[in-house]
Design a protein around this motif. Structure first.
Motif, PDB file in Angstrom:
ATOM      1  N   SER A  22       0.814  -0.893   0.120  1.00  0.00           N
ATOM      2  CA  SER A  22       0.047  -0.269  -0.029  1.00  0.00           C
ATOM      3  C   SER A  22       0.833   1.330  -0.231  1.00  0.00           C
ATOM      4  O   SER A  22       0.416   2.122  -0.505  1.00  0.00           O
ATOM      5  N   GLY A  23       2.043   1.236   0.759  1.00  0.00           N
ATOM      6  CA  GLY A  23       2.805   2.687   0.789  1.00  0.00           C
ATOM      7  C   GLY A  23       3.456   2.464  -0.421  1.00  0.00           C
ATOM      8  O   GLY A  23       3.576   3.714  -1.264  1.00  0.00           O
ATOM      9  N   ILE A  24       3.988   1.406  -1.237  1.00  0.00           N
ATOM     10  CA  ILE A  24       4.736   1.559  -2.544  1.00  0.00           C
ATOM     11  C   ILE A  24       3.761   2.103  -3.398  1.00  0.00           C
ATOM     12  O   ILE A  24       4.081   3.177  -4.326  1.00  0.00           O
ATOM     13  N   ALA A  25       2.454   1.708  -3.351  1.00  0.00           N
ATOM     14  CA  ALA A  25       1.594   2.236  -4.434  1.00  0.00           C
ATOM     15  C   ALA A  25       1.369   3.641  -4.267  1.00  0.00           C
ATOM     16  O   ALA A  25       1.265   4.441  -5.288  1.00  0.00           O
ATOM     17  N   THR A  26       0.983   4.135  -2.796  1.00  0.00           N
ATOM     18  CA  THR A  26       0.886   5.395  -2.748  1.00  0.00           C
ATOM     19  C   THR A  26       2.030   6.399  -3.035  1.00  0.00           C
ATOM     20  O   THR A  26       1.841   7.405  -3.563  1.00  0.00           O
ATOM     21  N   TYR A  27       3.098   5.979  -2.556  1.00  0.00           N
ATOM     22  CA  TYR A  27       4.291   6.724  -2.948  1.00  0.00           C
ATOM     23  C   TYR A  27       4.584   6.525  -4.555  1.00  0.00           C
ATOM     24  O   TYR A  27       5.285   7.892  -4.898  1.00  0.00           O
ATOM     25  N   SER A  28       4.278   5.661  -5.083  1.00  0.00           N
ATOM     26  CA  SER A  28       4.677   5.572  -6.578  1.00  0.00           C
ATOM     27  C   SER A  28       3.496   6.732  -7.165  1.00  0.00           C
ATOM     28  O   SER A  28       3.766   7.401  -8.070  1.00  0.00           O
ATOM     29  N   GLN A  29       2.387   6.746  -6.878  1.00  0.00           N
ATOM     30  CA  GLN A  29       1.359   7.542  -7.364  1.00  0.00           C
ATOM     31  C   GLN A  29       1.558   9.023  -7.234  1.00  0.00           C
ATOM     32  O   GLN A  29       1.514   9.832  -8.123  1.00  0.00           O
ATOM     33  N   THR A  30       2.352   9.428  -5.842  1.00  0.00           N
ATOM     34  CA  THR A  30       2.242  10.899  -5.740  1.00  0.00           C
ATOM     35  C   THR A  30       3.523  10.941  -6.587  1.00  0.00           C
ATOM     36  O   THR A  30       3.557  12.156  -7.205  1.00  0.00           O
ATOM     37  N   GLY A  31       4.692  10.177  -6.826  1.00  0.00           N
ATOM     38  CA  GLY A  31       5.917  10.682  -7.809  1.00  0.00           C
ATOM     39  C   GLY A  31       5.369  10.722  -9.058  1.00  0.00           C
ATOM     40  O   GLY A  31       5.743  11.624  -9.663  1.00  0.00           O
ATOM     41  N   ALA A 145      12.786  -7.175   5.080  1.00  0.00           N
ATOM     42  CA  ALA A 145      12.844  -5.832   4.981  1.00  0.00           C
ATOM     43  C   ALA A 145      14.053  -5.280   4.168  1.00  0.00           C
ATOM     44  O   ALA A 145      13.957  -4.240   3.508  1.00  0.00           O
ATOM     45  N   ALA A 146      14.904  -6.185   3.551  1.00  0.00           N
ATOM     46  CA  ALA A 146      16.123  -5.875   2.599  1.00  0.00           C
ATOM     47  C   ALA A 146      15.312  -5.706   1.282  1.00  0.00           C
ATOM     48  O   ALA A 146      16.043  -4.921   0.461  1.00  0.00           O
ATOM     49  N   SER A 147      14.124  -6.044   1.145  1.00  0.00           N
ATOM     50  CA  SER A 147      13.423  -6.009  -0.258  1.00  0.00           C
ATOM     51  C   SER A 147      13.510  -4.592  -0.524  1.00  0.00           C
ATOM     52  O   SER A 147      13.090  -4.132  -1.834  1.00  0.00           O
ATOM     53  N   LEU A 148      13.323  -3.667   0.424  1.00  0.00           N
ATOM     54  CA  LEU A 148      13.103  -2.204   0.161  1.00  0.00           C
ATOM     55  C   LEU A 148      14.565  -1.512  -0.538  1.00  0.00           C
ATOM     56  O   LEU A 148      14.339  -0.403  -0.946  1.00  0.00           O
ATOM     57  N   LEU A 149      15.432  -2.376  -0.604  1.00  0.00           N
ATOM     58  CA  LEU A 149      16.668  -1.697  -1.126  1.00  0.00           C
ATOM     59  C   LEU A 149      16.774  -1.265  -2.661  1.00  0.00           C
ATOM     60  O   LEU A 149      17.752  -0.362  -2.869  1.00  0.00           O
ATOM     61  N   VAL A 150      15.816  -1.840  -3.400  1.00  0.00           N
ATOM     62  CA  VAL A 150      15.873  -1.603  -4.811  1.00  0.00           C
ATOM     63  C   VAL A 150      15.710  -0.175  -5.041  1.00  0.00           C
ATOM     64  O   VAL A 150      16.293   0.342  -6.110  1.00  0.00           O
ATOM     65  N   TYR A 151      14.996   0.489  -4.436  1.00  0.00           N
ATOM     66  CA  TYR A 151      14.627   1.794  -4.763  1.00  0.00           C
ATOM     67  C   TYR A 151      15.653   2.776  -4.615  1.00  0.00           C
ATOM     68  O   TYR A 151      16.076   3.407  -5.326  1.00  0.00           O
ATOM     69  N   PRO A 152      16.451   2.799  -3.720  1.00  0.00           N
ATOM     70  CA  PRO A 152      17.727   3.354  -3.197  1.00  0.00           C
ATOM     71  C   PRO A 152      18.865   3.284  -4.362  1.00  0.00           C
ATOM     72  O   PRO A 152      19.354   4.236  -4.885  1.00  0.00           O
ATOM     73  N   ILE A 153      18.767   1.993  -4.945  1.00  0.00           N
ATOM     74  CA  ILE A 153      19.672   1.594  -5.809  1.00  0.00           C
ATOM     75  C   ILE A 153      19.278   2.427  -7.152  1.00  0.00           C
ATOM     76  O   ILE A 153      20.301   2.870  -7.970  1.00  0.00           O
ATOM     77  N   VAL A 154      18.305   2.519  -7.307  1.00  0.00           N
ATOM     78  CA  VAL A 154      17.405   3.090  -8.650  1.00  0.00           C
ATOM     79  C   VAL A 154      17.917   4.485  -8.701  1.00  0.00           C
ATOM     80  O   VAL A 154      18.406   5.245  -9.660  1.00  0.00           O
ATOM     81  N   VAL A 155      17.576   5.270  -7.501  1.00  0.00           N
ATOM     82  CA  VAL A 155      17.534   6.788  -7.317  1.00  0.00           C
ATOM     83  C   VAL A 155      19.150   7.061  -7.598  1.00  0.00           C
ATOM     84  O   VAL A 155      19.475   7.904  -8.442  1.00  0.00           O
ATOM     85  N   PHE A 156      20.052   6.213  -7.069  1.00  0.00           N
ATOM     86  CA  PHE A 156      21.619   6.613  -7.230  1.00  0.00           C
ATOM     87  C   PHE A 156      22.245   6.043  -8.753  1.00  0.00           C
ATOM     88  O   PHE A 156      23.400   6.250  -8.815  1.00  0.00           O
ATOM     89  N   LEU A 157      21.312   5.385  -9.461  1.00  0.00           N
ATOM     90  CA  LEU A 157      21.857   4.943 -10.675  1.00  0.00           C
ATOM     91  C   LEU A 157      21.272   5.806 -11.759  1.00  0.00           C
ATOM     92  O   LEU A 157      22.198   6.136 -12.591  1.00  0.00           O
ATOM     93  N   VAL A 158      20.274   6.390 -11.623  1.00  0.00           N
ATOM     94  CA  VAL A 158      19.748   7.324 -12.498  1.00  0.00           C
ATOM     95  C   VAL A 158      20.418   8.881 -12.340  1.00  0.00           C
ATOM     96  O   VAL A 158      20.523   9.257 -11.245  1.00  0.00           O
ATOM     97  N   PHE A 289      10.610  -5.757  -9.136  1.00  0.00           N
ATOM     98  CA  PHE A 289       9.239  -5.207  -8.792  1.00  0.00           C
ATOM     99  C   PHE A 289       8.558  -6.320  -7.921  1.00  0.00           C
ATOM    100  O   PHE A 289       7.905  -5.938  -6.786  1.00  0.00           O
ATOM    101  N   ALA A 290       8.429  -7.397  -8.717  1.00  0.00           N
ATOM    102  CA  ALA A 290       7.317  -8.360  -8.041  1.00  0.00           C
ATOM    103  C   ALA A 290       8.101  -8.917  -6.728  1.00  0.00           C
ATOM    104  O   ALA A 290       7.316  -9.134  -5.748  1.00  0.00           O
ATOM    105  N   ILE A 291       9.406  -9.191  -6.811  1.00  0.00           N
ATOM    106  CA  ILE A 291      10.232  -9.618  -5.578  1.00  0.00           C
ATOM    107  C   ILE A 291      10.064  -8.768  -4.650  1.00  0.00           C
ATOM    108  O   ILE A 291       9.760  -9.245  -3.302  1.00  0.00           O
ATOM    109  N   GLY A 292      10.013  -7.328  -4.773  1.00  0.00           N
ATOM    110  CA  GLY A 292      10.060  -6.414  -3.606  1.00  0.00           C
ATOM    111  C   GLY A 292       8.650  -6.398  -3.184  1.00  0.00           C
ATOM    112  O   GLY A 292       8.409  -6.376  -1.744  1.00  0.00           O
ATOM    113  N   VAL A 293       7.672  -6.557  -3.852  1.00  0.00           N
ATOM    114  CA  VAL A 293       6.231  -6.400  -3.451  1.00  0.00           C
ATOM    115  C   VAL A 293       5.835  -7.621  -2.757  1.00  0.00           C
ATOM    116  O   VAL A 293       5.319  -7.544  -1.686  1.00  0.00           O
ATOM    117  N   VAL A 294       6.298  -8.574  -3.066  1.00  0.00           N
ATOM    118  CA  VAL A 294       5.959 -10.076  -2.620  1.00  0.00           C
ATOM    119  C   VAL A 294       6.827 -10.012  -0.890  1.00  0.00           C
ATOM    120  O   VAL A 294       6.247 -10.455  -0.163  1.00  0.00           O
TER     121      VAL A 294
END
Length: 418
Positions: A22-31, A145-158, A289-294
């Motif tokens: 729910s958090g991922i969807a909401t934060y994704s929507q605002t972004g 909780a380590a599933s959350l790390l994919v987004y910081p990786i994306v931020v610092f790759l782009v 994304f699927a691995i993170g959400v699951v």
């Protein structure tokens, strides 16, 4: 093992569970919808989120009881019933939305029938929560909780417009439209969520039991200090991930013309830069994304069901606690089972999973308001908390949270009427 890793427990797990599907969807929507327009919320909400969760953890650590039991012993049945019903309704809707999101994410990769995959996840999570000992289960939750790390990786790759991002992070931007306030209430609701209140208080009791100090009178200064470190770090990690999700979706989706998260595939596109140089980059983004959400769903749904079970069991003086075996707490595990199953069945009444996640966040934002007021009163009570009652800073932050979330909810409804 370094001491800091031993300290991390309920605060880390609660903070990670806060960034549920729910958090991922909401934060994704605002972004996607507003770009960096609500990025400031990640920083602005941190002290309020931390204050609320610290108060909840302190209530559990000092009283050695969950929040519902404290309410039952010190306030009227009407207040108890209202608090328990609020948490039950909000949690069951949230459970349903999270299970649906997990299934939708998996179906990006494997075309398994929706019914089968939702049933599989439901059974798996019930087995994990009911049959695995608390210490083992807590370790599993920490790793998820380590599933959350994919987004910081994306931020610092782009390549990011860091000057614009820093300005948006520290300079609040407000738009008094229903669409803006609807998502803002959702961001607040999925950041400061009712289920987190009940869960963390009860998990502090579980920690005392795990350490063998639950029968000792009072609570040690070391335990309170460790609890506050765990809580502050857990909430910081949660808000850092929130910040990263908003940046990633704003940079990738909003800038690319995608302003609405309609499907799980839309949300997965924000992770495409992580694998853009690989063949089948789109598929790999969806897989990540699927691995993170699951992973986060497996973390969050048991927390949601568990917090509902703590509240209900404490209200009716049933044996409760994940440290107990099933035969010792039939009612407690029964609530976990029923809440999870009702959440499962919500998926079969024709609600779109992604929209349900965002609506759930908004519902949490509204439901949290009276519960925060109640927590502020309990944590400040000398009768209940003794020498560990809230100090002036805690009181200011708790009541400021109450007022700000109340004003945001009223503003949202006011713009809807207008």
């Amino acid at each position: 093992m370094p001491r800091i890793f031993r300290i991390l427990g309920p605060g880390l797990i609660t903070g990670a569970a806060d960034d549920d599907p729910s958090g991922i969807a909401t934060y994704s929507q605002t972004g996607a919808q507003f770009g960096y327009g609500q990025l400031w919320a990640a920083v602005f909400l941190y002290p309020f989120m931390t204050a609320v969760q610290e108060a909840c953890a302190r209530i559990g650590a000092v009283t050695k009881k969950g929040i519902a039991q404290v309410i039952r012993e010190n306030y009227s049945k009407k207040i108890l019933f209202a608090a328990v019903m609020l948490i039950l309704v909000a949690n069951m809707v949230n459970i349903g939305a999270d299970i649906g999101a997990m299934a939708s994410a998996v179906r990006l990769i494997i075309p398994i029938p929706f019914v089968i995959i939702t049933l599989f996840f439901t059974v798996l999570m019930l087995l994990l929560e009911i049959w695995i000992p608390y210490k083992t289960y807590a370790r599993i939750l920490k790793w998820l909780a380590a599933s959350l790390l994919v987004y910081p990786i994306v931020v610092f790759l782009v390549h990011e417009p860091w000057r614009e991002i820093i300005a948006a992070t520290f300079l609040p931007h407000l738009n008094f439209s229903f669409a803006f306030l609807f998502i803002l209430v959702g961001v607040a609701g999925t950041t400061i969520s009712p289920y987190m209140f009940f869960w963390q208080a009860s998990e502090e009791v579980e920690e005392e039991i795990a350490q063998g100090v639950e029968k000792k009178p009072g609570v040690s200064k070391r335990f309170i200090k460790d609890m506050r470190i765990d809580n502050a770090l857990g909430m910081f990690i949660s808000e850092f991930i929130t910040w990263c999700i908003i940046i990633a979706t704003a940079t990738v989706l909003h800038a690319g013309g995608v302003t609405n998260i309609a499907t799980a595939a839309d949300a997965a596109k924000a992770l495409a830069p992580l694998v853009h140089t690989f063949p089948d980059a789109g598929f790999l983004a969806e897989l990540i994304f699927a691995i993170g959400v699951v992973g986060l769903g497996l973390l969050a749904v048991p927390v949601l069901a568990g917090s509902a079970a703590y509240a209900f069991s404490e209200a009716f003086s049933w044996h409760e606690g994940l440290y107990r075996k099933f035969r010792e707490a039939h009612g407690f595990y029964g609530v976990i089972t029923v809440a999870t199953l009702i959440g499962l069945f919500i998926n079969f009444i024709g609600i779109d999973p992604i929209k349900a996640l965002i609506v759930t966040a908004v519902l949490n934002g509204v439901v949290a308001v009276p519960l925060i007021g109640l927590i502020a009163v309990i944590s400040s009570s000398e009768k209940i908390m003794g020498e560990h009652r809230s100090g002036w800073l805690s009181k200011v932050l708790l009541w400021a949270t109450f007022v700000l979330m109340l004003v945001a909810a009223i503003g949202m409804f006011a713009t809807l009427r207008g």
